[in-house]
Write a protein that holds these residues in place. Structure first.
Motif, PDB file in Angstrom:
ATOM      1  N   HIS A 233       0.868  -1.022   0.008  1.00 50.90           N
ATOM      2  CA  HIS A 233      -0.045   0.080   0.079  1.00 50.90           C
ATOM      3  C   HIS A 233       0.891   1.277  -0.076  1.00 50.90           C
ATOM      4  O   HIS A 233       2.065   1.117   0.742  1.00 50.90           O
ATOM      5  CB  HIS A 233      -0.732   0.014   1.168  1.00 50.90           C
ATOM      6  CG  HIS A 233      -0.486   0.515   2.501  1.00 50.90           C
ATOM      7  ND1 HIS A 233       0.329  -0.693   3.145  1.00 50.90           N
ATOM      8  CD2 HIS A 233      -0.470   1.475   3.162  1.00 50.90           C
ATOM      9  CE1 HIS A 233       0.931   0.053   4.162  1.00 50.90           C
ATOM     10  NE2 HIS A 233       0.438   1.506   4.200  1.00 50.90           N
ATOM     11  N   TYR A 234       0.455   2.247  -0.869  1.00 51.52           N
ATOM     12  CA  TYR A 234       1.272   3.196  -0.883  1.00 51.52           C
ATOM     13  C   TYR A 234       1.200   4.393   0.303  1.00 51.52           C
ATOM     14  O   TYR A 234       2.111   4.792   0.802  1.00 51.52           O
ATOM     15  CB  TYR A 234       0.984   4.035  -2.009  1.00 51.52           C
ATOM     16  CG  TYR A 234       1.321   3.505  -3.412  1.00 51.52           C
ATOM     17  CD1 TYR A 234       2.589   3.120  -3.595  1.00 51.52           C
ATOM     18  CD2 TYR A 234       0.440   3.334  -4.604  1.00 51.52           C
ATOM     19  CE1 TYR A 234       3.089   2.369  -4.750  1.00 51.52           C
ATOM     20  CE2 TYR A 234       0.665   2.584  -5.560  1.00 51.52           C
ATOM     21  CZ  TYR A 234       2.191   2.304  -5.781  1.00 51.52           C
ATOM     22  OH  TYR A 234       2.530   1.705  -7.089  1.00 51.52           O
ATOM     23  N   LYS A 235      -0.092   4.367   0.619  1.00 54.91           N
ATOM     24  CA  LYS A 235      -0.454   5.377   1.910  1.00 54.91           C
ATOM     25  C   LYS A 235      -1.843   4.856   2.205  1.00 54.91           C
ATOM     26  O   LYS A 235      -2.599   4.328   1.796  1.00 54.91           O
ATOM     27  CB  LYS A 235      -0.240   6.997   1.362  1.00 54.91           C
ATOM     28  CG  LYS A 235      -1.077   7.173   0.230  1.00 54.91           C
ATOM     29  CD  LYS A 235      -0.921   8.705  -0.035  1.00 54.91           C
ATOM     30  CE  LYS A 235      -2.042   9.109  -1.077  1.00 54.91           C
ATOM     31  NZ  LYS A 235      -1.846  10.543  -1.510  1.00 54.91           N
ATOM     32  N   GLY A 236      -2.127   5.721   3.521  1.00 53.62           N
ATOM     33  CA  GLY A 236      -3.479   5.374   4.088  1.00 53.62           C
ATOM     34  C   GLY A 236      -4.036   6.715   4.326  1.00 53.62           C
ATOM     35  O   GLY A 236      -3.603   7.454   5.328  1.00 53.62           O
TER      36      GLY A 236
ATOM     37  N   PRO B  64      -0.374   9.048  15.702  1.00 53.66           N
ATOM     38  CA  PRO B  64      -0.675   9.666  14.600  1.00 53.66           C
ATOM     39  C   PRO B  64       0.491   9.340  13.240  1.00 53.66           C
ATOM     40  O   PRO B  64      -0.001   9.295  11.993  1.00 53.66           O
ATOM     41  CB  PRO B  64      -0.436  11.204  14.845  1.00 53.66           C
ATOM     42  CG  PRO B  64       0.450  11.197  16.216  1.00 53.66           C
ATOM     43  CD  PRO B  64       0.156   9.945  16.670  1.00 53.66           C
ATOM     44  N   GLY B  65       1.399   8.787  13.592  1.00 52.39           N
ATOM     45  CA  GLY B  65       2.553   8.498  12.592  1.00 52.39           C
ATOM     46  C   GLY B  65       2.150   7.281  11.907  1.00 52.39           C
ATOM     47  O   GLY B  65       3.038   6.743  10.937  1.00 52.39           O
ATOM     48  N   VAL B  66       1.283   6.468  11.918  1.00 58.46           N
ATOM     49  CA  VAL B  66       0.967   5.164  11.302  1.00 58.46           C
ATOM     50  C   VAL B  66      -0.089   5.121  10.296  1.00 58.46           C
ATOM     51  O   VAL B  66      -0.891   6.237  10.299  1.00 58.46           O
ATOM     52  CB  VAL B  66       0.530   4.022  12.429  1.00 58.46           C
ATOM     53  CG1 VAL B  66       1.729   3.699  13.052  1.00 58.46           C
ATOM     54  CG2 VAL B  66      -0.778   4.493  13.279  1.00 58.46           C
ATOM     55  N   CYS B  67      -0.178   4.256   9.400  1.00 50.98           N
ATOM     56  CA  CYS B  67      -1.152   4.392   8.207  1.00 50.98           C
ATOM     57  C   CYS B  67      -2.826   4.244   8.352  1.00 50.98           C
ATOM     58  O   CYS B  67      -3.484   4.507   7.734  1.00 50.98           O
ATOM     59  CB  CYS B  67      -0.921   3.167   7.088  1.00 50.98           C
ATOM     60  SG  CYS B  67      -0.915   1.492   7.719  1.00 50.98           S
ATOM     61  N   ASN B  68      -2.945   3.540   9.659  1.00 53.05           N
ATOM     62  CA  ASN B  68      -4.367   3.616   9.868  1.00 53.05           C
ATOM     63  C   ASN B  68      -4.958   4.576  10.759  1.00 53.05           C
ATOM     64  O   ASN B  68      -5.890   4.693  11.219  1.00 53.05           O
ATOM     65  CB  ASN B  68      -4.751   2.206  10.483  1.00 53.05           C
ATOM     66  CG  ASN B  68      -4.054   1.835  11.710  1.00 53.05           C
ATOM     67  OD1 ASN B  68      -3.488   2.881  12.323  1.00 53.05           O
ATOM     68  ND2 ASN B  68      -4.063   0.665  12.142  1.00 53.05           N
ATOM     69  N   ALA B  69      -3.979   5.781  11.029  1.00 46.33           N
ATOM     70  CA  ALA B  69      -4.470   6.936  11.769  1.00 46.33           C
ATOM     71  C   ALA B  69      -5.334   7.738  10.813  1.00 46.33           C
ATOM     72  O   ALA B  69      -5.259   7.873   9.690  1.00 46.33           O
ATOM     73  CB  ALA B  69      -3.304   7.907  12.073  1.00 46.33           C
TER      74      ALA B  69
END
Lengths: 418, 418
Positions: A225-228, A255-260
């Protein structure tokens, strides 16, 4: 040896090992995993010495404190790695599971059986614990693995790899089942990505730039996955206390993770009651708000969001907020600006909850829960090798089952086609 | 319009249509499919007229009678196309099916729901019936489809596409859900294969050269098989009458297809009793035998097989035969020369049957049945869009379910992560 030949040798070895590994009983794989966890703890001192070489080099290069922190192996990091491996050992083995079976009118008994994918290549950055995590998941699922970490962690990765290989040898498993690429030559990655006849799957783990470079170069299927850019939609009918709790959790807990959560969508009817109070709480946690015009009218210190902000994965204490006319407009916004990762609706309206679950085709869709649950452990997969926002093969968090495929098995008693 | 812009417009239209299609009720899709079948029959005369243009052109070009035969639309071909569409209409809709659901300790109810892949590109050759077949399977599974057939069938493909699109319009389905690429410019394929942001999957159907060219050029995931070098292993303990019946069926019933047997492996203990009699029957059907030394000693008119023959997909009345020392040697041969397509063991030895099923990781593995059963209809999938020998996403014959993926759905009541 030329880098091309070296990588081919690595990949051929992995292919050969994968054949043996694919028929290895669960017991033997689990015994090796438990021994690996033990070995990491026993050799923690040596691992930290080797890691110190990487850390010293990184400091000389002037890398950021955050990067140096991710690179550093402490007693506690090594204990976490060992625990992670033990956890994988305790999970059910997906290999050999017959997922369904049915009888054909001609008497044939047809089923689907899980088998390993074969050889998996992991391309990753900085954090040396990925070496142990990914190796354990691949071993458990019967796959050989080729691990290519960043040059900044090369001594640490080689050291971890050596310990794991020692255990493979002692437990009569093929040594080439886990291989750490020992050269830091950048060509090595390119060469690996061409070897489609030996490697079945590439999983890149790291920033968007790394992932895009891998996809561009690879002839082998890549799961990534490129981004969340995750959304929460607060409906007109939402329990606003629950909505605030979910929004704060989704934005602030990590806040620094892709599912935030990166963008909050609020129904026009709920906005005046909801946004000013939420803004106060966000402000307490130092969250910067970038809002649409209506949002800015309700939140005095909000900045005006630009068109580009709606596409943005901040990975930081920043939040885009837009006021929308209803679920239709919310879903249109998600379809246009989203990244197919994770979206949540907060509502007490039954029909809207069902519509959102059915019609939003992101990899994880939630009702009345934080986006932070989009994670292999949290969803109950027991482990996570990565998250996919490509719909092929796996979509969403990937556990052990996603490192397998199914073959058809057929029991006959002499049937032929007429 | 430049070809690049033209293909982008096609793909954008498909992406937009796929969003509408993904939430279309089964009823509406089935009604459209039934109407399409009807329309093909009503317009059979016009279809044959359009097809005549392609056939005349092909004859002028001097294409082989076999190719012209595959290209020609007759009343019976059109009836078969219509029946195929009705069959698809009668199958269960995979979209929206919740394949499993479980409760997490925090009360979250987590499940996996089938959703369409989105946009599928089909690149194929000569046979115009693929246009109708593929369009029906994609529509039923909620996917938009872009069909790019060969230039030799362009008038036929455009005509079929027009009829299907007319029905889409009349049933209020998005017209761009089924698009036939109308240009014969070869650049069009290359351009389509670059559009990863709009197209989710490419399925090439045709010869190995076409498939290799597509894989080389594509940025989009490709599901394919290059060839089917299928094996039958006759064990020492086999019922030799059953073995002969299975071998003859696997080789002769339809030699030009990918699930026909190309190599026969015979246990040394069974060979003297089995091979001379089998050779006699193969000879009656004009099958040429290329054997190992031991085979040639048992079958007087067998040719000596070369190393290259063991890799060969003859697609013809030719068979490679090798005598082996046992199941181990048979499985080694398959691992080395096979194509991961389909293999069968004929045996009465329980342990060997289980070993072969468990350890041979081809996409379809059979005991005491013909390789010709490796087919979506025969295995009970109800339909077949293609066969995959790539382990990612789908392995073996692919039906409607393989044109979907699963998303995670989560029912909560206010859960946040701690």
């Amino acid at each position: 040896m030329a880098i091309q030949d070296e990588m081919r040798q690595v990949a051929e070895g992995a292919r050969e090992a994968s054949r043996t590994l694919s028929r290895m009983p669960t017991e033997i794989k689990d015994r090796a995993l438990k021994e690996m966890a033990e070995r990491l703890l026993q050799q923690a001192g040596w691992l930290m010495q080797e890691n110190e070489k990487d850390v010293a080099f990184a400091k000389n290069l002037g890398l950021s404190p955050a990067m140096i922190d991710r690179l550093t192996l402490k007693e506690s990091t090594i204990r976490d790695m060992a625990d992670g491996i033990l956890e994988v050992a305790s999970l059910p083995d997906p290999v050999g599971k017959v997922t369904s079976m049915w009888r054909r009118p001609n008497g044939l008994l047809v089923g689907r059986m899980r088998i390993p994918l074969g050889v998996i290549g992991i391309i990753y950055e900085s954090r040396p614990n990925v070496t142990a995590d990914a190796a354990a998941l691949c071993l458990k699922s019967g796959n050989a693995v080729i691990l290519r970490g960043g040059s900044e962690a090369i001594h640490s990765n080689i050291a971890i790899g050596r310990l794991l290989k020692d255990v493979l040898k002692e437990t009569s498993l093929p040594e080439a089942a886990i291989q750490v690429v020992e050269t830091t030559d950048r060509e090595a990655v390119y060469e690996l990505l061409q070897l489609e006849e030996y490697i079945d799957l590439i999983i890149p783990r790291g920033g968007e730039d790394l992932i895009r470079a891998v996809v561009r170069q690879s002839r082998i299927p890549v799961i990534k996955h490129y981004k969340g850019v995750c959304h929460v939609f607060v409906d007109a009918d939402a329990d606003l206390e629950m909505a605030a709790k979910i929004c704060l959790n989704a934005k602030i807990q990590r806040p620094g993770v892709c599912n935030a959560m990166e963008t909050l969508l609020v129904h026009r009817e709920a906005a005046p009651r909801f946004l000013p109070e939420l803004a106060r709480k966000l402000r307490e946690s130092h969250v910067v708000i970038r809002g649409c015009e209506e949002t800015c009218a309700l939140i005095s210190d909000a900045e005006q969001a630009t068109e580009a902000d709606w596409y943005r994965e901040y990975l930081d204490l920043v939040l885009s907020i837009r006021v929308v006319g209803g679920i239709e407009e919310a879903m249109d916004h998600i379809a246009r600006y989203g990244s197919l990762h994770t979206e949540s609706i907060v509502t007490n309206d039954y029909a809207n909850a069902q519509r959102f679950l059915n019609e939003v085709n992101s990899s994880t869709v939630l009702v009345n829960a934080s986006t932070r649950f989009s994670d292999g452990f949290q969803l109950g997969l027991g482990a996570e090798i990565g998250i996919s926002t490509t719909k092929l093969h796996a979509y969403g968090p990937m556990g052990l089952e996603e490192l397998t495929t199914t073959k058809f098995i057929v029991y006959g008693n002499g049937q032929v086609r007429t």
